[in-house]
Write a protein that holds these residues in place. Sequence first.
Motif, short mmCIF file in Angstrom:
data_model
loop_
_atom_site.label_atom_id
_atom_site.label_comp_id
_atom_site.label_asym_id
_atom_site.label_seq_id
_atom_site.Cartn_x
_atom_site.Cartn_y
_atom_site.Cartn_z
N PHE A 109 -0.49 4.94 -6.98
CA PHE A 109 0.82 5.25 -7.58
C PHE A 109 0.63 5.94 -8.92
N LYS A 110 -0.31 5.41 -9.70
CA LYS A 110 -0.58 5.99 -11.03
C LYS A 110 -1.04 7.44 -10.93
N GLN A 111 -1.93 7.68 -9.97
CA GLN A 111 -2.47 9.04 -9.81
C GLN A 111 -1.42 10.00 -9.31
N ILE A 112 -0.60 9.52 -8.37
CA ILE A 112 0.41 10.42 -7.78
C ILE A 112 1.41 10.85 -8.86
N PHE A 113 1.85 9.89 -9.66
CA PHE A 113 2.87 10.19 -10.67
C PHE A 113 2.29 10.41 -12.06
N THR A 146 4.56 0.30 -15.14
CA THR A 146 5.51 0.89 -14.18
C THR A 146 5.05 0.69 -12.74
N PRO A 147 3.80 1.09 -12.39
CA PRO A 147 3.42 0.90 -10.98
C PRO A 147 3.45 -0.57 -10.55
N SER A 148 3.08 -1.47 -11.48
CA SER A 148 3.08 -2.90 -11.14
C SER A 148 4.49 -3.37 -10.80
N ILE A 149 5.44 -3.00 -11.66
CA ILE A 149 6.83 -3.46 -11.45
C ILE A 149 7.38 -2.87 -10.15
N VAL A 150 7.17 -1.56 -9.98
CA VAL A 150 7.69 -0.89 -8.76
C VAL A 150 7.10 -1.54 -7.51
N LEU A 151 5.79 -1.74 -7.54
CA LEU A 151 5.13 -2.30 -6.36
C LEU A 151 5.62 -3.72 -6.07
N VAL A 152 5.72 -4.52 -7.11
CA VAL A 152 6.13 -5.92 -6.90
C VAL A 152 7.57 -6.00 -6.39
N VAL A 153 8.43 -5.15 -6.93
CA VAL A 153 9.82 -5.15 -6.46
C VAL A 153 9.86 -4.74 -4.98
#
Lengths: 384, 488
Positions: free
Chosen positions: A291-295, A302-309
């Motif tokens: 996620f970090k690399q793509i965006f 940010t990636p942690s929150i998005v992924l966990v949600v």
Amino acid sequence: MEKTITTNQLSLILIIFTVALKLSVLPAITCDFAGNNAYVVSFVSLAIDFLLTFVIVIIMQKIPQKNFFDLIKETLSKPVAIFLYLILFFYFFLKLLIALLELQDYYIVALFEQLNPFFFIIALMLLLLFLFNKGFRTIGRLIEVCFWPLALGILFTLLYPIKNIDLVNLLPLFEDGLYPAYNGFARTSFAYGDYMVLLILMGKVNFSKKSTKKIMLYFASILYFIFSFYVIFVGAFGSTSVNKSLAIGELPLHNPNPSTFGRLEWLTIIMWTAILIIQTVIIGKCCCECFKQIFKLSDNKTPSIVLVVALTVVYASLYLKLESIIKIATSNVFAIITCVLHLLFFILLVISYFIYMSKQNKTKYAKQKGGGTDGEYNKKIIAQ
Amino acid sequence: MQKNINKNINYLKSQLGNSKELIVKEILCGKTKCAIVYMLGLCDTEILSKLVINPLMQIKGKISNLKSLTMNTITLSEATEETDNKEIISNILKGKAILLVDNLKECLILSVDKFKERSISEPPTSTILKGPRSGFVENLKTNLSSLRKILATPKLRTISLKVGKHTDTLISIVYIDNIADQSIVDNVKKKIENINIDGIIDSYYVSKFLEEHPNSMFKQIGSSEKPDIVASKLLEGRIAIIVDGSPIVLTVPFIYVEDLQSGDDYYSNSARASIVRWIRIFSIFITILTPAIYIAIVLHHYKAIPLKFLITIVNTTQGLPLTPFAEILFILLLFEILYEASLRMPKYLGLALSIVGALILGDTAVKAGLISPPAVMIVAISGLTIYCIPDQAPQLYILRMLFTFAGAMLGFFGITALMIFVISYLCDFDSYGSAYFAPLAPFVENDLKDSLYKTDIINIKTRPKSILNNRKNLIRQRKSNNGKNNHN
């Protein structure tokens, strides 16, 4: 610059990543497709994993500063790199989902537990959120601290049923021809390809002397353990092994002295729960990295929150539905997709590596040819 | 300071609020007027009269400079010139006497301070069976000399700083020059210099400013009350911080295994020391996990325990008014109250309190059917093991509560998840460049010799790599040509 992990940590991450998905639901699934050839199927799959991992580790050591994304970006192109990371993200996300569902199924089956789903999901997601937010260095250290107690848990799982093994159950091999074994190999491919985690860890490892040897030795030991586990599983349960849906939950039930000491295997169950949690953390962290690399994000939040949600929503809707996910993962189409993906990423890495090295050599040669300004070249000439 | 002595005396009086404790003794030394200024009760007046006032009275000529006084007249060993007003006032308040001389801008600071000091004794928190028994006291100078007595090396360096607007507390950073890492020394110095507080009463105040995660409940700064332990830490490349007025000396970097080590380990058989270390490690787990596992088993996983034990538990818990969780919480709370009360009570009442606590409260509560014997036993075991590592006790109390909650809510899953959380939280810690869980994570094989087990000193040939120290000087002992050990 991100903090790097040691080769010891890399080896242990690889071990935990490898061990858990293969020993919960997979043995029964493999037996379902391949019958008593299940342990042969596991041997072939593990051998392939070993060879490919060996090549990737060598590549990692040759270009320790390069991560997979940058390598693909430099050699193929940025859109290709983003596309590949998108595929990797979904690949790891599916694995993460399977691992989470396995964890919850294992815990409920092994301890006959009536868990409150709300508490379970909230506690698990909070833990995952915290750990996804940390770097691989923290996860590596966590595994280093916990490894030996976990290893004991793994070892005891093998020792419990050792008296009940009937070697007759292991033979005859290929009674119905090679197809069941081939089918088992293809259909269970979703649980293999552990070297994929190395693609994410590229550029994050601080390699030392004899690193490859050490990593491969650790990896070979765990593969040997997994193979032994399959042999014991098929040997202990024979034709009924298909019905033993959670192998790590079933094998400890063969504790020889349950009435004297109680169910001592609950210690093993705690260890396996920990292993499964840590494994989900590693897979989830791989998702976050993609996620970090793509965006092009630099922080972990940010990636942690998005992924966990996202995970909470999907996981809550699939609560206790491991079977339906496994059906998808072992379907014909999915088997072909995972086999292709495993090979594709490996081949792409090797090709990119050679392109990168040839580019490097060209640049070096061009510098040397230009001469004069490069002090190193002059020194080389003098040395010659 | 001005040349006029009367103006200087008035200035000092006004700065010190015309305190009646401020003594100004005016004397005539030959043809020059002098004054000795000091605070009543803080100075050794006998030494002052014998070594300062008497010789001064013998002078017959005129005093033209202070240097001739210190060289020819005053027999006191420590007398320094000073011109800075702030320093002069600070020294008066610290028990020094000031010699003012008419027509001179400078004054002499005379070290005649005499505080009643506790004698060097064995600290109550680090008692040992064998080995040095001396402990630090509340005086920085005495503490420094205790360290210098052990580490008689010219490489021992001290940096002195003053902190606290109203206390002007002296803090010394102590390290061995070629062993400690200079970047840590600079970092510690910078952090202490940046402290802007009205007063420093104890070294604990300073430790909070030195912590890299100040909001965390976990211990991040090492502390000891014994010179031998601090000296050995300095030899490993750590840095000590001594605060005037505190018998507890701080050390950085701090890693978790330090609390598993005890002074006894180094002065006794290494096999025995290794076993004791493992007992300490197990004690941590017993302390934080026993109540949690009991609760998890009783509430969630009763099938995991042997049938006979299960019957015992069922028999003893039948008819209790409290739920198992409330019962454990109640006993834990009772235990904490007893502990707190026994600490604060006068010693002669302590015995009575323990009888009241253990016999009357515990036994009566069980007989009255309020609590069950297994629950009392579980909390008692947990309470006993907590003191195997006294330095970790505050954290272990909190963790025990948290794990009990996790066990009650989610059974073994909750305990496992919380354990992973706590370990990973601590794995993320770095104390001045050293990983908190080193040498376990990151794994440093060489340092296991003095962490998970204790080997003999002859096998510890290098300084630990788990902490950040001078990597160019890691050798502790090497063999000399004649085969004898030769220290570097």
